[in-house]
Design an enzyme around this catalytic site. Structure first.
Site, short mmCIF file in Angstrom:
data_model
loop_
_atom_site.label_atom_id
_atom_site.label_comp_id
_atom_site.label_asym_id
_atom_site.label_seq_id
_atom_site.Cartn_x
_atom_site.Cartn_y
_atom_site.Cartn_z
CG ASP A 180 31.71 16.03 41.24
OD1 ASP A 180 30.86 16.81 41.12
OD2 ASP A 180 31.70 15.37 42.43
N GLY B 31 26.90 13.03 29.45
CA GLY B 31 28.02 13.36 28.78
C GLY B 31 28.69 12.14 28.38
NE ARG C 153 23.71 16.57 28.33
CZ ARG C 153 25.06 16.21 29.11
NH1 ARG C 153 25.06 15.00 29.39
NH2 ARG C 153 25.76 16.98 28.91
CG ASP D 217 26.40 13.77 40.06
OD1 ASP D 217 27.31 14.43 40.22
OD2 ASP D 217 25.93 13.09 41.00
CB THR E 141 31.05 11.56 34.13
OG1 THR E 141 31.32 13.11 33.99
CG2 THR E 141 31.28 11.30 35.52
N GLY F 112 34.81 19.77 33.65
CA GLY F 112 34.67 19.30 35.05
C GLY F 112 33.22 19.89 35.60
NE ARG F 113 27.82 18.44 34.48
CZ ARG F 113 26.61 18.05 33.87
NH1 ARG F 113 25.57 18.62 33.86
NH2 ARG F 113 26.89 17.28 32.95
P1 ADP Z 1 25.33 13.19 33.69
O1 ADP Z 1 24.71 11.99 33.67
O2 ADP Z 1 26.49 13.12 32.70
O3 ADP Z 1 25.36 14.07 34.71
P2 ADP Z 1 22.94 14.79 32.76
O4 ADP Z 1 22.90 15.66 33.90
O5 ADP Z 1 22.61 15.51 31.44
O6 ADP Z 1 24.21 14.09 32.61
O7 ADP Z 1 21.76 13.69 33.13
C1 ADP Z 1 21.64 12.63 32.01
C2 ADP Z 1 20.32 12.12 31.92
O8 ADP Z 1 19.67 11.72 33.11
C3 ADP Z 1 19.23 13.47 31.76
O9 ADP Z 1 19.19 13.93 30.23
C4 ADP Z 1 17.99 12.78 32.06
O10 ADP Z 1 17.44 12.24 31.31
C5 ADP Z 1 18.43 11.99 33.31
N1 ADP Z 1 18.23 12.83 34.47
C6 ADP Z 1 19.05 13.83 34.98
N2 ADP Z 1 18.67 14.35 36.03
C7 ADP Z 1 17.80 13.65 36.72
C8 ADP Z 1 16.69 13.33 37.89
N3 ADP Z 1 16.87 14.54 38.59
N4 ADP Z 1 15.80 12.85 37.78
C9 ADP Z 1 15.70 11.87 36.72
N5 ADP Z 1 16.31 11.81 35.67
C10 ADP Z 1 17.51 12.75 35.53
O1 F6P Z 2 29.82 16.11 32.49
C1 F6P Z 2 30.63 16.19 31.42
C2 F6P Z 2 30.78 17.27 30.95
O2 F6P Z 2 31.70 17.44 29.93
C3 F6P Z 2 30.93 18.47 31.70
O3 F6P Z 2 32.42 18.51 32.29
C4 F6P Z 2 30.61 19.84 31.00
O4 F6P Z 2 30.28 21.00 31.82
C5 F6P Z 2 29.34 19.24 30.48
O5 F6P Z 2 29.57 17.73 30.33
C6 F6P Z 2 29.06 19.78 29.05
O6 F6P Z 2 27.52 19.26 28.80
P1 F6P Z 2 26.92 19.33 27.14
O7 F6P Z 2 27.58 18.12 26.53
O8 F6P Z 2 25.46 18.89 27.49
O9 F6P Z 2 27.43 20.41 26.76
#
Ligand code: ADP
Ligand code: F6P
Length: 342
Positions: free
Chosen positions: A140, A22, A83, A114, A136, A181-182
């Site tokens: 968190d 995000g 993503r 995360d 982010t 805030g997920r």
């Molecule tokens: P954020 O980094 O904001 O939490 P995501 O959860 O979408 O957003 O994670 C971003 C990218 O990180 C994902 O699209 C994927 O490419 C990578 N990723 C997420 N989780 C994992 C994982 N468990 N192992 C490896 N890569 C991951």
């Molecule tokens: O992690 C940041 C965030 O904005 C969260 O607060 C929200 O739940 C999520 O991303 C939304 O994800 P996406 O942009 O994939 O819809």
């Protein structure tokens, strides 16, 4: 325990930087600081577009001082983000490491949340030196008290709620405002405290819709003709809650889901500074400390470097005392908590 190299075993000449997950206000300030600090220290700087997707597809370009001109106050990320499900697979991670080597990237700075951190850990296990910055709005993340984007998102919510309060008070309405805030309630708590919300619903503190309804009705009887209910997306679905309250009570309810407004806009000074400080520290982690798998964060306003395997214990915890304060100051929430005195 993460395997892989524990200290820099080879000289860094080229550093890559990407934004992932995000987007968040302040990410560009961080990118700017990473690039300028790296160039200042004599490294070749490679920008990778669209997160891990872009890494796998080789979407990258060499960056210079002017690549990051006039971006410090721009929302979003000039490197784009995406993503990438493939990166959750071992094959994808193998390809990512191979791509780094093919592109001549000796170390990587990942700016994201995360999930992005998990991707960074996977690359480290493949022998690539990776430091991460907490980018982010959720606030968190392991390894830091504060994330880049949080302060900006809270201020965006604050400005929106002030406007909603105007119309709620003009119409004697209770306004349910859903915020992002997920799975965390940090945005809801900070914004709720700042705007004087009567009710703040967060995933960290169980609540009952029924008790909320009863409390709202009691408030109306005491002459409080409008209320603000800040609802974190992890606590309840704001629209469903509002519809339920409409059915359950005679109160006039309006619902607003602030959604993606919270992800955009100019960074506040706090986030622009945080992005700059952490961006520079990320390069220092690689170049001066020789770190290979660390989260670069802040703890009591000081920069800290935490190895991935120890970062979880440095994840910001939800502040129950701050929540209790917000409940007491909000004047109404005390009435409906399903838990006895906090
Ligand atoms: P954020 O980094 O904001 O939490 P995501 O959860 O979408 O957003 O994670 C971003 C990218 O990180 C994902 O699209 C994927 O490419 C990578 N990723 C997420 N989780 C994992 C994982 N468990 N192992 C490896 N890569 C991951
Ligand atoms: O992690 C940041 C965030 O904005 C969260 O607060 C929200 O739940 C999520 O991303 C939304 O994800 P996406 O942009 O994939 O819809």
């Amino acid at each position: 325990k993460l395997e892989g190299i524990s200290r820099m075993e080879k000289q860094i000449k080229t550093i890559g930087v990407l934004t992932s997950g995000g987007d968040a206000p302040g990410m560009n300030a961080a990118v700017r600081a990473v690039v300028r600090t790296g160039l200042h220290k004599g490294y070749r700087m490679i920008g990778i577009q669209r997160g891990y997707n872009g890494l796998l597809n080789g979407e990258c370009f060499e960056m210079n001082l002017r690549s990051v001109s006039n971006i410090i106050s721009a929302g979003g990320t000039i490197l784009y983000t995406a993503r990438c499900l493939e990166f959750k697979t071992k094959e994808g991670q193998d390809r990512g490491a191979a791509k780094c080597r093919e592109l001549g990237i000796d170390a990587l700075v990942v700016i994201g949340g995360d999930g992005s951190l998990k991707g960074a850990e996977a690359l480290y296990r493949q022998g690539i030196s990776v430091v991460t910055l907490p980018g982010t709005i959720d606030n968190d993340m392991p390894g830091t008290d504060e994330t880049i984007g949080f302060d900006s998102a809270v201020n965006t919510v604050l400005q929106a709620v002030h406007k909603i309060r105007d119309t709620a008070s003009s119409h004697d309405r209770a306004a349910v405002v859903e915020v992002m805030g997920r799975h965390a309630g940090h945005i809801a708590l900070a914004a709720g405290l700042a705007c004087g919300a009567e009710y703040i619903l967060v995933p960290e503190v169980p609540f009952s819709r029924e008790k909320l309804a009863v409390s709202l009705e009691e408030q109306m009887k005491t002459g409080r003709t409008n209320s603000i209910v800040i609802c974190a997306e992890g606590a309840d679905d704001g629209r469903a809650l509002g519809m339920w309250l409409k059915e359950r009570t005679d109160i006039d309810i309006c619902m607003t889901n602030l959604g993606y407004v919270q992800r955009g806009g100019e960074p506040t000074a706090r986030d622009a500074i945080l992005g700059g400080v952490l961006g520079a520290a990320a390069v220092k982690a690689l170049a001066v400390h020789g770190y290979t798998h660390h989260v670069v964060g802040v703890e009591r306003s000081r920069v800290i470097y935490t190895p991935y395997e120890q970062a979880e214990e440095k994840r910001r915890t939800f502040s129950r005392p701050l929540y209790d304060l917000a409940a007491m100051l909000g004047a109404a929430q005390d009435a409906f908590s399903i838990e006895e005195k906090f």
